[in-house]
Scaffold this motif. Structure first.
Motif, PDB file in Angstrom:
ATOM      1  N   LYS A   3       0.815  -1.214   0.000  1.00 40.70           N
ATOM      2  CA  LYS A   3       0.000   0.000   0.000  1.00 40.70           C
ATOM      3  C   LYS A   3       0.857   1.276   0.000  1.00 40.70           C
ATOM      4  O   LYS A   3       0.636   2.194  -0.793  1.00 40.70           O
ATOM      5  N   LYS A   6       2.525   1.825  -3.239  1.00 44.67           N
ATOM      6  CA  LYS A   6       1.547   2.292  -4.236  1.00 44.67           C
ATOM      7  C   LYS A   6       1.364   3.811  -4.138  1.00 44.67           C
ATOM      8  O   LYS A   6       1.378   4.524  -5.146  1.00 44.67           O
ATOM      9  N   GLU A   7       1.249   4.290  -2.894  1.00 48.40           N
ATOM     10  CA  GLU A   7       1.084   5.740  -2.691  1.00 48.40           C
ATOM     11  C   GLU A   7       2.320   6.505  -3.164  1.00 48.40           C
ATOM     12  O   GLU A   7       2.212   7.570  -3.781  1.00 48.40           O
ATOM     13  N   GLU A  10       2.112   6.680  -6.878  1.00 53.93           N
ATOM     14  CA  GLU A  10       1.057   7.601  -7.331  1.00 53.93           C
ATOM     15  C   GLU A  10       1.520   9.058  -7.267  1.00 53.93           C
ATOM     16  O   GLU A  10       1.210   9.855  -8.155  1.00 53.93           O
ATOM     17  N   ILE A 137      -0.934  -3.357  -6.927  1.00 56.04           N
ATOM     18  CA  ILE A 137      -1.089  -1.905  -7.054  1.00 56.04           C
ATOM     19  C   ILE A 137      -1.993  -1.538  -8.247  1.00 56.04           C
ATOM     20  O   ILE A 137      -2.167  -0.367  -8.560  1.00 56.04           O
ATOM     21  N   CYS A 139      -1.843  -2.534 -11.615  1.00 54.15           N
ATOM     22  CA  CYS A 139      -1.346  -2.425 -12.993  1.00 54.15           C
ATOM     23  C   CYS A 139      -1.804  -3.635 -13.786  1.00 54.15           C
ATOM     24  O   CYS A 139      -1.738  -4.766 -13.296  1.00 54.15           O
TER      25      CYS A 139
END
Ligand code: 5GP
Ligand code: MN
Length: 316
Positions: A3, A6-7, A10, A137, A139
């Motif tokens: 997680k 992922k952030e 982003e 994530i 993709c």
């Protein structure tokens, strides 16, 4: 599980991906799988990679790799297939230009670094971790990404033959096959196609083989001059240990090759009884139980004696 990573992705725009020095199929597979996935997300991304063996040239887009960072700074570095910073194929200067670092690896030997760290030494290939990572994530795994992941997994599992292979490895391989990748061609290019010069290097490696401890240990050395004389580059000279390991009764096989910078690189393989990463670590190297390596710390003869001593202890 991923997680936070992922952030971080982003929020980032300018991203570099890097694997380890002496890139193998897993370092290349995991780097480029991440590269293409981030490209699909619209990120400004590059792979940093030094010169690679010609046997990988068939992989689509591999020529896009760069050798260093152009910018003064960038948002995110994603390091794959090494959790030892000094083994990354990036200079310290370029590493320090990253605002944040994600590290994903599967090696037993690690000196963890980075703002997000994930190491799982139970997983046979970094590319398998990358499959889970990209899936989690959000993709989409396309055919190009699948080709790279499959190449990485095939490399580090010995085409699913090593005991490190897990049921999950084969399930992921099945998912990749569903994407219509040319798995037969990938294996042929990676495992089954060599230059004539490499065949001659194999012959020389076998010719130079020395046998110790009642055949339990096989050792061979090929100099950088011999590698050049055969018309090969140093990155073409990998994979020699496997031939020595095949001989029945062998517990440990070692192939040493001279490098252009004058050092000697040790490549070790075990048939299962001995954890060769312990030997490699004792000489400041690392790896896995069945495949490990290091750079000889002293001259060839002294380092070879020290290696023989260490192997003798492990075989007792
Ligand atoms: P190879 O024999 O294929 O070059 O390497 C086998 C394994 O040992 C790989 O997982 C590789 O990353 C690791 N390895 C090889 N050389 C070194 C080294 O000098 N240091 C560390 N930490 N790991 C190494
Ligand atoms: Mn690997």
């Amino acid at each position: 599980m991923f997680k936070k990573a992922k952030e971080m992705i982003e929020k980032a725009n300018k991203i570099y991906v890097v694997g380890h020095i002496n890139p193998d199929g897993d370092a290349i597979g995991s780097s480029f799988a991440v590269y293409f996935a981030l490209k699909n997300m619209g990120k400004d991304v590059n792979v940093i990679m030094p010169k690679y063996s010609e046997s990988f040239a068939f992989l689509p887009g591999i020529a896009n790799a760069v050798e260093s960072v152009e910018e003064e700074c960038y948002d995110l570095l994603i390091a794959v297939d090494s959790s030892v910073k000094t083994r990354l194929a990036i200079s310290e200067k370029d590493y320090n230009k990253a605002k944040q670092v994600i590290m994903l690896d599967h090696h037993k030997t690690s000196e963890p670094f980075g703002d997000f760290q994930y190491i799982n030494s139970e997983i046979p290939a970094a590319s398998q971790i990358i499959y889970d990572f990209l899936t989690e994530i959000g993709c989409e795994i396309d055919k190009t990404i699948a080709t790279y992941l499959y190449a990485g997994i095939v490399t580090d599992t010995g085409s699913f033959n090593y005991s490190s292979t897990k049921p999950s490895t084969l399930l992921i391989a099945a998912k990749l096959l569903e994407l219509n990748i040319d798995f037969s061609e990938i294996c042929k290019k990676l495992n089954d196609t060599i230059k004539e010069a490499k065949l001659r290097l194999i012959a020389l490696t076998i010719d130079n083989m020395e046998v110790y401890f009642d055949g339990k240990f096989r050792y061979s050395y090929v100099s950088y001059e011999d590698i050049k004389r055969l018309g090969l580059d140093e990155e073409d000279a990998e994979g020699m240990t496997n031939y020595l390991r095949m001989v029945e009764g062998t517990e440990i096989a070692v192939a040493v090759r001279g490098k252009s910078n004058g050092t000697n690189k040790v490549s070790m393989r075990s048939n299962g009884k001995v954890d060769v990463s312990k030997i490699a670590i004792s000489f400041d190297g690392g790896g896995h139980a069945r495949a490990a390596g290091y750079t000889m710390p002293k001259d060839l003869e002294t380092s070879k004696k020290e290696l023989l001593d260490a192997v003798g202890v492990m075989l007792k």
